[in-house]
Motif scaffolding. Structure first.
Motif, PDB file in Angstrom:
ATOM      1  N   ASP A 264       0.801  -1.222   0.000  1.00  0.00           N
ATOM      2  CA  ASP A 264       0.000   0.000   0.000  1.00  0.00           C
ATOM      3  C   ASP A 264       0.838   1.279   0.000  1.00  0.00           C
ATOM      4  O   ASP A 264       0.534   2.195  -0.768  1.00  0.00           O
ATOM      5  CB  ASP A 264      -0.972   0.009   1.178  1.00  0.00           C
ATOM      6  CG  ASP A 264      -2.094  -0.994   1.032  1.00  0.00           C
ATOM      7  OD1 ASP A 264      -2.224  -1.614  -0.039  1.00  0.00           O
ATOM      8  OD2 ASP A 264      -2.862  -1.159   2.009  1.00  0.00           O
ATOM      9  N   PRO A 265       1.877   1.384   0.839  1.00  0.00           N
ATOM     10  CA  PRO A 265       2.654   2.636   0.814  1.00  0.00           C
ATOM     11  C   PRO A 265       3.280   2.928  -0.547  1.00  0.00           C
ATOM     12  O   PRO A 265       3.287   4.086  -0.993  1.00  0.00           O
ATOM     13  CB  PRO A 265       3.726   2.422   1.884  1.00  0.00           C
ATOM     14  CG  PRO A 265       3.122   1.430   2.825  1.00  0.00           C
ATOM     15  CD  PRO A 265       2.304   0.514   1.942  1.00  0.00           C
ATOM     16  N   ASP A 266       3.782   1.901  -1.226  1.00  0.00           N
ATOM     17  CA  ASP A 266       4.356   2.124  -2.556  1.00  0.00           C
ATOM     18  C   ASP A 266       3.278   2.562  -3.540  1.00  0.00           C
ATOM     19  O   ASP A 266       3.450   3.539  -4.279  1.00  0.00           O
ATOM     20  CB  ASP A 266       5.048   0.865  -3.076  1.00  0.00           C
ATOM     21  CG  ASP A 266       6.356   0.579  -2.369  1.00  0.00           C
ATOM     22  OD1 ASP A 266       6.940   1.511  -1.755  1.00  0.00           O
ATOM     23  OD2 ASP A 266       6.805  -0.579  -2.418  1.00  0.00           O
ATOM     24  N   LEU A 267       2.159   1.845  -3.560  1.00  0.00           N
ATOM     25  CA  LEU A 267       1.057   2.218  -4.455  1.00  0.00           C
ATOM     26  C   LEU A 267       0.611   3.652  -4.192  1.00  0.00           C
ATOM     27  O   LEU A 267       0.392   4.423  -5.126  1.00  0.00           O
ATOM     28  CB  LEU A 267      -0.124   1.259  -4.279  1.00  0.00           C
ATOM     29  CG  LEU A 267       0.032  -0.114  -4.907  1.00  0.00           C
ATOM     30  CD1 LEU A 267      -1.042  -1.063  -4.399  1.00  0.00           C
ATOM     31  CD2 LEU A 267      -0.017  -0.014  -6.420  1.00  0.00           C
ATOM     32  N   TRP A 268       0.484   4.003  -2.937  1.00  0.00           N
ATOM     33  CA  TRP A 268       0.022   5.344  -2.575  1.00  0.00           C
ATOM     34  C   TRP A 268       1.012   6.402  -3.064  1.00  0.00           C
ATOM     35  O   TRP A 268       0.618   7.433  -3.610  1.00  0.00           O
ATOM     36  CB  TRP A 268      -0.200   5.448  -1.074  1.00  0.00           C
ATOM     37  CG  TRP A 268      -0.902   6.708  -0.712  1.00  0.00           C
ATOM     38  CD1 TRP A 268      -0.356   7.825  -0.166  1.00  0.00           C
ATOM     39  CD2 TRP A 268      -2.290   7.002  -0.909  1.00  0.00           C
ATOM     40  NE1 TRP A 268      -1.313   8.790  -0.002  1.00  0.00           N
ATOM     41  CE2 TRP A 268      -2.510   8.307  -0.444  1.00  0.00           C
ATOM     42  CE3 TRP A 268      -3.367   6.283  -1.424  1.00  0.00           C
ATOM     43  CZ2 TRP A 268      -3.761   8.917  -0.490  1.00  0.00           C
ATOM     44  CZ3 TRP A 268      -4.611   6.886  -1.455  1.00  0.00           C
ATOM     45  CH2 TRP A 268      -4.805   8.178  -0.998  1.00  0.00           C
ATOM     46  N   ASP A 269       2.315   6.150  -2.856  1.00  0.00           N
ATOM     47  CA  ASP A 269       3.335   7.107  -3.314  1.00  0.00           C
ATOM     48  C   ASP A 269       3.301   7.275  -4.821  1.00  0.00           C
ATOM     49  O   ASP A 269       3.462   8.391  -5.331  1.00  0.00           O
ATOM     50  CB  ASP A 269       4.727   6.669  -2.866  1.00  0.00           C
ATOM     51  CG  ASP A 269       4.993   6.943  -1.394  1.00  0.00           C
ATOM     52  OD1 ASP A 269       4.215   7.701  -0.755  1.00  0.00           O
ATOM     53  OD2 ASP A 269       5.975   6.389  -0.865  1.00  0.00           O
ATOM     54  N   TRP A 270       3.098   6.191  -5.563  1.00  0.00           N
ATOM     55  CA  TRP A 270       3.034   6.292  -7.021  1.00  0.00           C
ATOM     56  C   TRP A 270       1.794   7.047  -7.476  1.00  0.00           C
ATOM     57  O   TRP A 270       1.867   7.908  -8.343  1.00  0.00           O
ATOM     58  CB  TRP A 270       3.044   4.904  -7.661  1.00  0.00           C
ATOM     59  CG  TRP A 270       4.251   4.095  -7.326  1.00  0.00           C
ATOM     60  CD1 TRP A 270       5.508   4.557  -7.032  1.00  0.00           C
ATOM     61  CD2 TRP A 270       4.323   2.681  -7.239  1.00  0.00           C
ATOM     62  NE1 TRP A 270       6.347   3.504  -6.766  1.00  0.00           N
ATOM     63  CE2 TRP A 270       5.656   2.334  -6.885  1.00  0.00           C
ATOM     64  CE3 TRP A 270       3.402   1.655  -7.425  1.00  0.00           C
ATOM     65  CZ2 TRP A 270       6.067   1.020  -6.723  1.00  0.00           C
ATOM     66  CZ3 TRP A 270       3.811   0.333  -7.262  1.00  0.00           C
ATOM     67  CH2 TRP A 270       5.134   0.031  -6.915  1.00  0.00           C
ATOM     68  N   VAL A 271       0.673   6.719  -6.856  1.00  0.00           N
ATOM     69  CA  VAL A 271      -0.597   7.316  -7.279  1.00  0.00           C
ATOM     70  C   VAL A 271      -0.660   8.797  -6.923  1.00  0.00           C
ATOM     71  O   VAL A 271      -1.208   9.592  -7.679  1.00  0.00           O
ATOM     72  CB  VAL A 271      -1.787   6.535  -6.669  1.00  0.00           C
ATOM     73  CG1 VAL A 271      -3.088   7.277  -6.823  1.00  0.00           C
ATOM     74  CG2 VAL A 271      -1.877   5.165  -7.312  1.00  0.00           C
ATOM     75  N   THR A 272      -0.080   9.178  -5.792  1.00  0.00           N
ATOM     76  CA  THR A 272      -0.065  10.595  -5.417  1.00  0.00           C
ATOM     77  C   THR A 272       1.100  11.334  -6.060  1.00  0.00           C
ATOM     78  O   THR A 272       1.276  12.522  -5.839  1.00  0.00           O
ATOM     79  CB  THR A 272       0.002  10.755  -3.884  1.00  0.00           C
ATOM     80  OG1 THR A 272       1.167  10.097  -3.389  1.00  0.00           O
ATOM     81  CG2 THR A 272      -1.251  10.215  -3.223  1.00  0.00           C
ATOM     82  N   GLU A 273       1.885  10.600  -6.838  1.00  0.00           N
ATOM     83  CA  GLU A 273       3.004  11.138  -7.593  1.00  0.00           C
ATOM     84  C   GLU A 273       4.088  11.738  -6.708  1.00  0.00           C
ATOM     85  O   GLU A 273       4.827  12.625  -7.124  1.00  0.00           O
ATOM     86  CB  GLU A 273       2.500  12.115  -8.656  1.00  0.00           C
ATOM     87  CG  GLU A 273       1.537  11.418  -9.627  1.00  0.00           C
ATOM     88  CD  GLU A 273       1.010  12.303 -10.715  1.00  0.00           C
ATOM     89  OE1 GLU A 273       1.779  12.579 -11.654  1.00  0.00           O
ATOM     90  OE2 GLU A 273      -0.164  12.710 -10.621  1.00  0.00           O
ATOM     91  N   ARG A 274       4.206  11.202  -5.505  1.00  0.00           N
ATOM     92  CA  ARG A 274       5.322  11.570  -4.625  1.00  0.00           C
ATOM     93  C   ARG A 274       6.610  10.927  -5.110  1.00  0.00           C
ATOM     94  O   ARG A 274       7.686  11.466  -4.909  1.00  0.00           O
ATOM     95  CB  ARG A 274       5.044  11.105  -3.197  1.00  0.00           C
ATOM     96  CG  ARG A 274       3.952  11.855  -2.525  1.00  0.00           C
ATOM     97  CD  ARG A 274       3.775  11.383  -1.103  1.00  0.00           C
ATOM     98  NE  ARG A 274       2.557  11.975  -0.578  1.00  0.00           N
ATOM     99  CZ  ARG A 274       1.800  11.431   0.340  1.00  0.00           C
ATOM    100  NH1 ARG A 274       2.146  10.278   0.872  1.00  0.00           N
ATOM    101  NH2 ARG A 274       0.719  12.027   0.754  1.00  0.00           N
TER     102      ARG A 274
END
Length: 95
Positions: free
Chosen positions: A60-70
């Motif tokens: 989840d943290p990786d997916l979230w970082d990619w999706v929020t473009e961090r």
């Protein structure tokens, strides 16, 4: 193109992917991936469903970082389905 039905051969996979999308472990990921699954899975072909299944194997943290473009999406994850997820997220004001 006809709309998929419950008798569609991919229907069991779609149900599993939808369940896995809504039961991630973090509320944010549940809402993002569950909403995406509800809005998109019926339109995906077998190859895209397989790629989505691989995509949600990431944490989840990786997916979230990619999706929020961090963090940029890694090349080995960047595919048509990831782009659909990014578009979905941007349309919801997350990206």
């Amino acid at each position: 193109m006809t709309e998929p039905t419950d008798s569609d051969a991919a229907a069991p996979l779609r149900r599993r992917l939808r369940f896995r999308s809504w039961h991630r472990g973090t509320r944010e990921a549940d809402l993002l991936l569950g909403g995406f699954a509800d809005a998109t899975l019926e339109r995906l072909d077998a190859g895209q469903l397989a790629r989505y299944g691989e995509l949600i194997e990431n944490n989840d943290p990786d997916l979230w970082d990619w999706v929020t473009e961090r963090v940029p999406v890694p090349a080995d994850v960047d595919c048509d389905v990831m782009q659909l997820l990014l578009d979905y997220s941007r349309s919801r004001g997350r990206g």
